[in-house]
Scaffold this motif. Sequence first.
Motif, PDB file in Angstrom:
ATOM      1  N   ILE A  80      -8.097  -4.266 -11.709  1.00  0.00           N
ATOM      2  CA  ILE A  80      -8.285  -5.589 -11.104  1.00  0.00           C
ATOM      3  C   ILE A  80      -9.730  -5.795 -10.688  1.00  0.00           C
ATOM      4  N   ARG A  81     -10.345  -4.760 -10.099  1.00  0.00           N
ATOM      5  CA  ARG A  81     -11.760  -4.884  -9.727  1.00  0.00           C
ATOM      6  C   ARG A  81     -12.618  -5.189 -10.950  1.00  0.00           C
ATOM      7  N   GLU A  82     -12.378  -4.472 -12.040  1.00  0.00           N
ATOM      8  CA  GLU A  82     -13.152  -4.699 -13.258  1.00  0.00           C
ATOM      9  C   GLU A  82     -12.915  -6.086 -13.832  1.00  0.00           C
ATOM     10  N   PHE A  83     -11.678  -6.579 -13.671  1.00  0.00           N
ATOM     11  CA  PHE A  83     -11.351  -7.912 -14.192  1.00  0.00           C
ATOM     12  C   PHE A  83     -12.160  -8.980 -13.469  1.00  0.00           C
ATOM     13  N   PHE A  84     -12.218  -8.881 -12.126  1.00  0.00           N
ATOM     14  CA  PHE A  84     -12.884  -9.936 -11.352  1.00  0.00           C
ATOM     15  C   PHE A  84     -14.401  -9.736 -11.279  1.00  0.00           C
TER      16      PHE A  84
ATOM     17  N   PRO B 157      -4.377  -9.390 -14.916  1.00  0.00           N
ATOM     18  CA  PRO B 157      -3.718  -8.119 -15.217  1.00  0.00           C
ATOM     19  C   PRO B 157      -2.258  -8.152 -14.777  1.00  0.00           C
ATOM     20  N   SER B 158      -1.411  -7.424 -15.482  1.00  0.00           N
ATOM     21  CA  SER B 158       0.005  -7.394 -15.131  1.00  0.00           C
ATOM     22  C   SER B 158       0.187  -6.829 -13.730  1.00  0.00           C
ATOM     23  N   SER B 159       1.253  -7.255 -13.077  1.00  0.00           N
ATOM     24  CA  SER B 159       1.565  -6.825 -11.712  1.00  0.00           C
ATOM     25  C   SER B 159       0.464  -7.212 -10.726  1.00  0.00           C
ATOM     26  N   CYS B 160      -0.204  -8.322 -10.984  1.00  0.00           N
ATOM     27  CA  CYS B 160      -1.267  -8.812 -10.097  1.00  0.00           C
ATOM     28  C   CYS B 160      -0.952 -10.252  -9.713  1.00  0.00           C
ATOM     29  N   LEU B 161      -0.969 -10.532  -8.410  1.00  0.00           N
ATOM     30  CA  LEU B 161      -0.665 -11.875  -7.935  1.00  0.00           C
ATOM     31  C   LEU B 161      -1.681 -12.275  -6.869  1.00  0.00           C
TER      32      LEU B 161
ATOM     33  N   GLU C 101     -16.662  -3.797  -3.602  1.00  0.00           N
ATOM     34  CA  GLU C 101     -16.468  -4.874  -2.641  1.00  0.00           C
ATOM     35  C   GLU C 101     -14.996  -5.137  -2.347  1.00  0.00           C
ATOM     36  N   MET C 102     -14.110  -4.532  -3.081  1.00  0.00           N
ATOM     37  CA  MET C 102     -12.688  -4.709  -2.848  1.00  0.00           C
ATOM     38  C   MET C 102     -12.249  -3.865  -1.653  1.00  0.00           C
ATOM     39  N   GLN C 103     -11.449  -4.435  -0.767  1.00  0.00           N
ATOM     40  CA  GLN C 103     -10.980  -3.731   0.426  1.00  0.00           C
ATOM     41  C   GLN C 103      -9.460  -3.646   0.418  1.00  0.00           C
ATOM     42  N   LEU C 104      -8.946  -2.495   0.785  1.00  0.00           N
ATOM     43  CA  LEU C 104      -7.502  -2.317   0.905  1.00  0.00           C
ATOM     44  C   LEU C 104      -7.051  -2.848   2.260  1.00  0.00           C
ATOM     45  N   VAL C 105      -6.186  -3.842   2.238  1.00  0.00           N
ATOM     46  CA  VAL C 105      -5.680  -4.438   3.476  1.00  0.00           C
ATOM     47  C   VAL C 105      -4.443  -3.696   3.960  1.00  0.00           C
ATOM     48  N   ALA C 106      -3.538  -3.366   3.023  1.00  0.00           N
ATOM     49  CA  ALA C 106      -2.301  -2.677   3.401  1.00  0.00           C
ATOM     50  C   ALA C 106      -1.677  -2.013   2.191  1.00  0.00           C
ATOM     51  N   SER C 107      -0.930  -0.938   2.444  1.00  0.00           N
ATOM     52  CA  SER C 107      -0.130  -0.285   1.414  1.00  0.00           C
ATOM     53  C   SER C 107       1.335  -0.595   1.680  1.00  0.00           C
ATOM     54  N   LEU C 108       2.075  -0.864   0.609  1.00  0.00           N
ATOM     55  CA  LEU C 108       3.472  -1.223   0.733  1.00  0.00           C
ATOM     56  C   LEU C 108       4.323  -0.320  -0.143  1.00  0.00           C
ATOM     57  N   ASN C 109       5.627  -0.352   0.107  1.00  0.00           N
ATOM     58  CA  ASN C 109       6.586   0.372  -0.730  1.00  0.00           C
ATOM     59  C   ASN C 109       6.190   1.831  -0.901  1.00  0.00           C
ATOM     60  N   LYS C 110       5.910   2.488   0.246  1.00  0.00           N
ATOM     61  CA  LYS C 110       5.569   3.915   0.267  1.00  0.00           C
ATOM     62  C   LYS C 110       4.341   4.225  -0.581  1.00  0.00           C
ATOM     63  N   GLY C 111       3.350   3.317  -0.548  1.00  0.00           N
ATOM     64  CA  GLY C 111       2.088   3.564  -1.245  1.00  0.00           C
ATOM     65  C   GLY C 111       2.069   3.135  -2.691  1.00  0.00           C
ATOM     66  N   ARG C 112       3.167   2.561  -3.196  1.00  0.00           N
ATOM     67  CA  ARG C 112       3.204   2.187  -4.609  1.00  0.00           C
ATOM     68  C   ARG C 112       2.659   0.779  -4.866  1.00  0.00           C
ATOM     69  N   ALA C 113       2.466   0.002  -3.809  1.00  0.00           N
ATOM     70  CA  ALA C 113       1.911  -1.349  -3.959  1.00  0.00           C
ATOM     71  C   ALA C 113       0.817  -1.557  -2.923  1.00  0.00           C
TER      72      ALA C 113
END
Length: 218
Positions: free
Chosen positions: A212-216, A171-175, A135-147
């Motif tokens: 992140i998907r597994e966390f939520f 999870p770390s690096s998650c906002l 159910e998770m959807q990718l809205v955008a890729s940033l920083n040349k695909g690293r975020a």
Amino acid sequence: MRVVIVGGGKLGYYLSQSMMERKYDISLVEKNKSKCLNLANNLGIEVIHGDGTEIEALIDAGIAKADCFVAVTGRDQDNLVACQLVKRKFMVEKVIARVNNPRNLEVMKELGIYNTVSSTEIITKMVEHEIHNGEMQLVASLNKGRASILSMILPNDFRMKDVKIKDMNLPSSCLIVSIVREENFIFPHADATLLPGDEIIIFCEYNRQKEIREFFEG
């Protein structure tokens, strides 16, 4: 903006056409003479018959006044050489290289070409995203695909309903950057809580998506 493009194949053709529609000043360099004639007739732009890895052809294309340089030939080696030449000889800061073989992505970066585009890599990431993220959807890729910016609707059995965000141990690096509940926007401050059916927008590192998907969804 003045853009010099090397490579008059399908990608170079459609890229030139797209940039012309945006009123960019375009020069195109192509090795094949018959292709040059067809490109000039069909696009109505300056097409230079020459090798984009050679200084003379680049000078003829107006590289000295270019704001951006794009190499999109079918040969990764030619794209790399052309980009390096433009950066070092003509001091053009904005250079973009097509990478036909994804294995060459790291080589390009190690040699100073950081803006690369690989259709194979993009499609692979899209497939991985569809397989792993439900159910998770990718809205955008940033920083040349690293975020990534992700959108997710929390499931009916969301296990942390009414738990404050500050107590979730995300999870770390998650906002969490936004919460939408029944068409109402809720600012995700530390004391905010999440409920089943909430749509949340998350900013994270690309390789954290599965975690992140597994966390939520737990």
